[in-house]
Design an enzyme around this catalytic site. Structure first.
Site, PDB file in Angstrom:
ATOM      1  N   ARG A  60       0.819  -1.215   0.000  1.00 44.07           N
ATOM      2  CA  ARG A  60       0.000   0.000   0.000  1.00 44.07           C
ATOM      3  C   ARG A  60       0.857   1.272   0.000  1.00 44.07           C
ATOM      4  NH1 ARG A  60      -3.654   2.424   4.510  1.00 44.07           N
ATOM      5  NH2 ARG A  60      -5.308   3.485   3.344  1.00 44.07           N
ATOM      6  N   HIS A  64       0.302   4.685  -2.247  1.00 35.91           N
ATOM      7  CA  HIS A  64       0.097   6.016  -1.678  1.00 35.91           C
ATOM      8  C   HIS A  64       1.236   6.965  -2.022  1.00 35.91           C
ATOM      9  CE1 HIS A  64      -3.294   5.196   1.448  1.00 35.91           C
ATOM     10  NE2 HIS A  64      -3.503   4.575   0.306  1.00 35.91           N
ATOM     11  N   ASN A  92      -3.794   8.464   5.151  1.00 36.29           N
ATOM     12  CA  ASN A  92      -2.601   7.891   5.790  1.00 36.29           C
ATOM     13  C   ASN A  92      -2.624   7.887   7.318  1.00 36.29           C
ATOM     14  OD1 ASN A  92      -1.350   7.323   3.341  1.00 36.29           O
ATOM     15  ND2 ASN A  92      -0.370   9.340   3.231  1.00 36.29           N
ATOM     16  N   HIS A 191      -6.494  -5.687  -2.336  1.00 42.44           N
ATOM     17  CA  HIS A 191      -7.298  -5.908  -1.126  1.00 42.44           C
ATOM     18  C   HIS A 191      -7.569  -7.393  -0.896  1.00 42.44           C
ATOM     19  CE1 HIS A 191      -8.861  -1.462  -1.341  1.00 42.44           C
ATOM     20  NE2 HIS A 191      -7.595  -1.547  -1.011  1.00 42.44           N
TER      21      HIS A 191
HETATM   22  C1  HEM Z   1      -9.358   1.910  -5.765  1.00 39.02           C
HETATM   23  C2  HEM Z   1      -9.253   2.748  -4.781  1.00 39.02           C
HETATM   24  C3  HEM Z   1      -8.801   2.340  -3.401  1.00 39.02           C
HETATM   25  C4  HEM Z   1      -9.412   2.690  -2.241  1.00 39.02           C
HETATM   26  C5  HEM Z   1     -10.646   3.560  -2.097  1.00 39.02           C
HETATM   27  C6  HEM Z   1      -8.674   2.070  -1.180  1.00 39.02           C
HETATM   28  C7  HEM Z   1      -8.967   2.199   0.152  1.00 39.02           C
HETATM   29  C8  HEM Z   1      -8.380   1.485   1.168  1.00 39.02           C
HETATM   30  C9  HEM Z   1      -8.783   1.544   2.548  1.00 39.02           C
HETATM   31  C10 HEM Z   1      -9.892   2.434   3.101  1.00 39.02           C
HETATM   32  C11 HEM Z   1      -8.009   0.675   3.230  1.00 39.02           C
HETATM   33  C12 HEM Z   1      -8.069   0.406   4.731  1.00 39.02           C
HETATM   34  C13 HEM Z   1      -7.264   1.478   5.419  1.00 39.02           C
HETATM   35  C14 HEM Z   1      -7.528   1.570   6.904  1.00 39.02           C
HETATM   36  O1  HEM Z   1      -8.696   1.500   7.309  1.00 39.02           O
HETATM   37  O2  HEM Z   1      -6.559   1.754   7.672  1.00 39.02           O
HETATM   38  C15 HEM Z   1      -7.103   0.063   2.295  1.00 39.02           C
HETATM   39  C16 HEM Z   1      -6.165  -0.882   2.622  1.00 39.02           C
HETATM   40  C17 HEM Z   1      -5.268  -1.402   1.717  1.00 39.02           C
HETATM   41  N1  HEM Z   1      -5.117  -0.997   0.396  1.00 39.02           N
HETATM   42 FE1  HEM Z   1      -6.400   0.102  -0.663  1.00 39.02          FE
HETATM   43  N2  HEM Z   1      -7.638   1.360  -1.707  1.00 39.02           N
HETATM   44  C18 HEM Z   1      -7.672   1.495  -3.060  1.00 39.02           C
HETATM   45  C19 HEM Z   1      -6.759   0.974  -3.959  1.00 39.02           C
HETATM   46  C20 HEM Z   1      -5.618   0.288  -3.596  1.00 39.02           C
HETATM   47  C21 HEM Z   1      -4.519   0.010  -4.466  1.00 39.02           C
HETATM   48  C22 HEM Z   1      -4.424   0.486  -5.914  1.00 39.02           C
HETATM   49  C23 HEM Z   1      -3.602  -0.701  -3.744  1.00 39.02           C
HETATM   50  C24 HEM Z   1      -2.249  -1.239  -4.153  1.00 39.02           C
HETATM   51  C25 HEM Z   1      -1.791  -1.235  -5.380  1.00 39.02           C
HETATM   52  C26 HEM Z   1      -4.153  -0.873  -2.428  1.00 39.02           C
HETATM   53  C27 HEM Z   1      -3.579  -1.597  -1.420  1.00 39.02           C
HETATM   54  C28 HEM Z   1      -4.104  -1.731  -0.138  1.00 39.02           C
HETATM   55  C29 HEM Z   1      -3.605  -2.688   0.841  1.00 39.02           C
HETATM   56  C30 HEM Z   1      -2.539  -3.748   0.602  1.00 39.02           C
HETATM   57  C31 HEM Z   1      -4.326  -2.452   2.022  1.00 39.02           C
HETATM   58  C32 HEM Z   1      -4.132  -3.142   3.380  1.00 39.02           C
HETATM   59  C33 HEM Z   1      -3.026  -2.396   4.132  1.00 39.02           C
HETATM   60  C34 HEM Z   1      -2.664  -2.940   5.491  1.00 39.02           C
HETATM   61  O3  HEM Z   1      -3.203  -3.955   5.954  1.00 39.02           O
HETATM   62  O4  HEM Z   1      -1.792  -2.313   6.142  1.00 39.02           O
HETATM   63  N3  HEM Z   1      -5.360  -0.234  -2.354  1.00 39.02           N
HETATM   64  N4  HEM Z   1      -7.350   0.586   1.052  1.00 39.02           N
END
Ligand code: HEM
Ligand SMILES: *[C@@H]1O[C@H](CO)[C@@H](O)[C@H](O)[C@H]1NC(C)=O
Ligand SMILES: *[C@@H]1O[C@H](CO)[C@@H](O)[C@H](O)[C@H]1NC(C)=O
Length: 325
Positions: A60, A64, A92, A191
């Protein structure tokens, strides 16, 4: 033409492409730091062995970083002097993590080859290694990015998609960095690993449309289960797996969940409910893991190519948290 002029022209012809290479290239550190990739891999492997979730967190970070001023490690800068850190932005704050792992990689690299490997490239390699460790695809990471000398808090707040954004807004945010709807659906497949806080999806459980009702596109028994750990108020930081079936395995279960109305985030489920094109791709990936895995590598390379600083632009930071003085 005098001798010095010939030398100048000769040097420009011979050296310019090397010094000002516009394109990233997987061999970038082959001579300057041959062990670079091995060092990154070993620190990432240790970190993920200590905590499985770290693979998701590092993946992630690259996302970002790339969506704000390009893949230039602007995300890694702490606040100081003129810099207001992106770490405090809405997407973040209390959420982005893994910065100490990046620090550990950087300090190992500084011992091996000082001021050679950029923090932006570290993020790109760590994202690839994390994907592999979670069971996802391998790809050769194009390298040669340099590090920014500034950050953009507003860019971080505005350019990174939010889970409550509409599908057209999310599509626009991807388009602004040169990524299409195939990239959007595919990269959302990230995800398949990692966790979300309650605060990122609470609205769906209680008041999705502002009429006091839960999101009708969310499976009701799954919603009830989520409500027990994510109350109306409080518990903001309670964690839930983004992929409820195989939370630590990089596979297509994320897409199967969405087809079954069990995607965790609103931004996940709307890929299936708000557009025919994205819905068809979600279905295709839910049925064919290999297609997802192959396209994921391609879309990650594309994301990693967002506006890198190359040649003499930017710098190679000595410490990823600070610009050089
Ligand atoms: C399409 C739009 C996207 C939205 C709206 C989005 C939103 C989010 C949100 C809300 C979370 C949870 C964060 C939290 O509550 O702390 C999350 C986690 C995550 N996102 Fe996305 N995301 C998107 C696209 C992506 C992309 C493009 C990637 C990587 C290329 C990605 C990788 C991740 C990963 C791996 C997690 C888990 C992180 C962890 O467990 O520390 N996301 N995302
Ligand atoms: C980040 O979250 C913490 C804890 O909730 C809060 O105290 C802090 O003010 C937030 N930082 C920013 C920059 O909003
Ligand atoms: C739901 O949200 C709407 C609009 O944001 C608000 O006016 C209403 O009070 C909320 N209802 C509940 C039950 O939280």
């Amino acid at each position: 033409m005098g001798f010095s002029m010939s030398v100048l022209v000769f040097s420009m012809l011979v050296f310019t492409p090397l010094c000002y290479s516009e394109y990233l290239n997987p061999q970038f550190y082959a001579r300057s730091c041959p062990k670079a990739q091995e060092i990154v891999r070993s620190v990432v492997a240790n970190a993920v062995a200590r905590e499985t979730r770290m693979a998701a967190s590092l993946l992630r970070l690259h996302f970002h970083d790339c969506f704000v001023k390009g893949c230039d490690a602007s995300l890694l800068l702490d606040s100081s002097g003129t810099i207001i850190s992106e770490k405090g932005s809405l997407p973040n704050n209390n959420s982005a993590r893994g910065f100490e792992v990046i620090d550990a990689i950087k300090s190992a690299l500084e011992k091996e080859c000082p001021q050679t490997v950029s923090c932006a490239d570290i993020l790109a390699i760590a994202a690839r290694d994390s994907t592999v460790l979670a069971g996802g695809p391998y790809w050769n990471v194009p390298l040669g990015r340099r590090d920014s000398t500034g950050a953009s808090l507003s860019g971080s707040n505005n350019n990174i998609p939010a889970p409550i954004n509409t599908l057209p807004t999310i599509i626009t945010k991807f388009k602004l960095v040169g990524l299409n709807t195939v990239d959007l659906v595919t990269l959302s497949g990230s995800h398949t690993i990692g966790f979300s806080r309650c605060t990122s999806f609470r609205q769906r459980l209680y008041n999705q449309t502002g009429n006091g009702q839960p999101d009708p596109t969310l499976d009701q028994s799954y919603a009830a289960q989520l409500r027990s750990g994510c109350p109306r108020s409080g518990g903001d930081n309670n964690l839930f797996p983004l992929d409820r079936v195989t939370p630590a395995k990089f596979d297509n279960h994320y897409f199967k969940n969405i087809v079954g109305a069990k995607g965790l985030l609103n931004s996940d489920e709307i890929l299936f409910t708000k557009s025919q094109t994205t819905m068809e791709l979600v279905k295709t990936y839910a049925e064919n893991n290999n297609l997802f895995i192959d396209q994921f590598a391609k879309s990650m390379i594309k994301m990693g190519n967002i506006s890198p600083l190359t040649g003499s632009r930017g710098e190679i930071r000595k410490n990823c948290r600070r610009i050089n003085t």
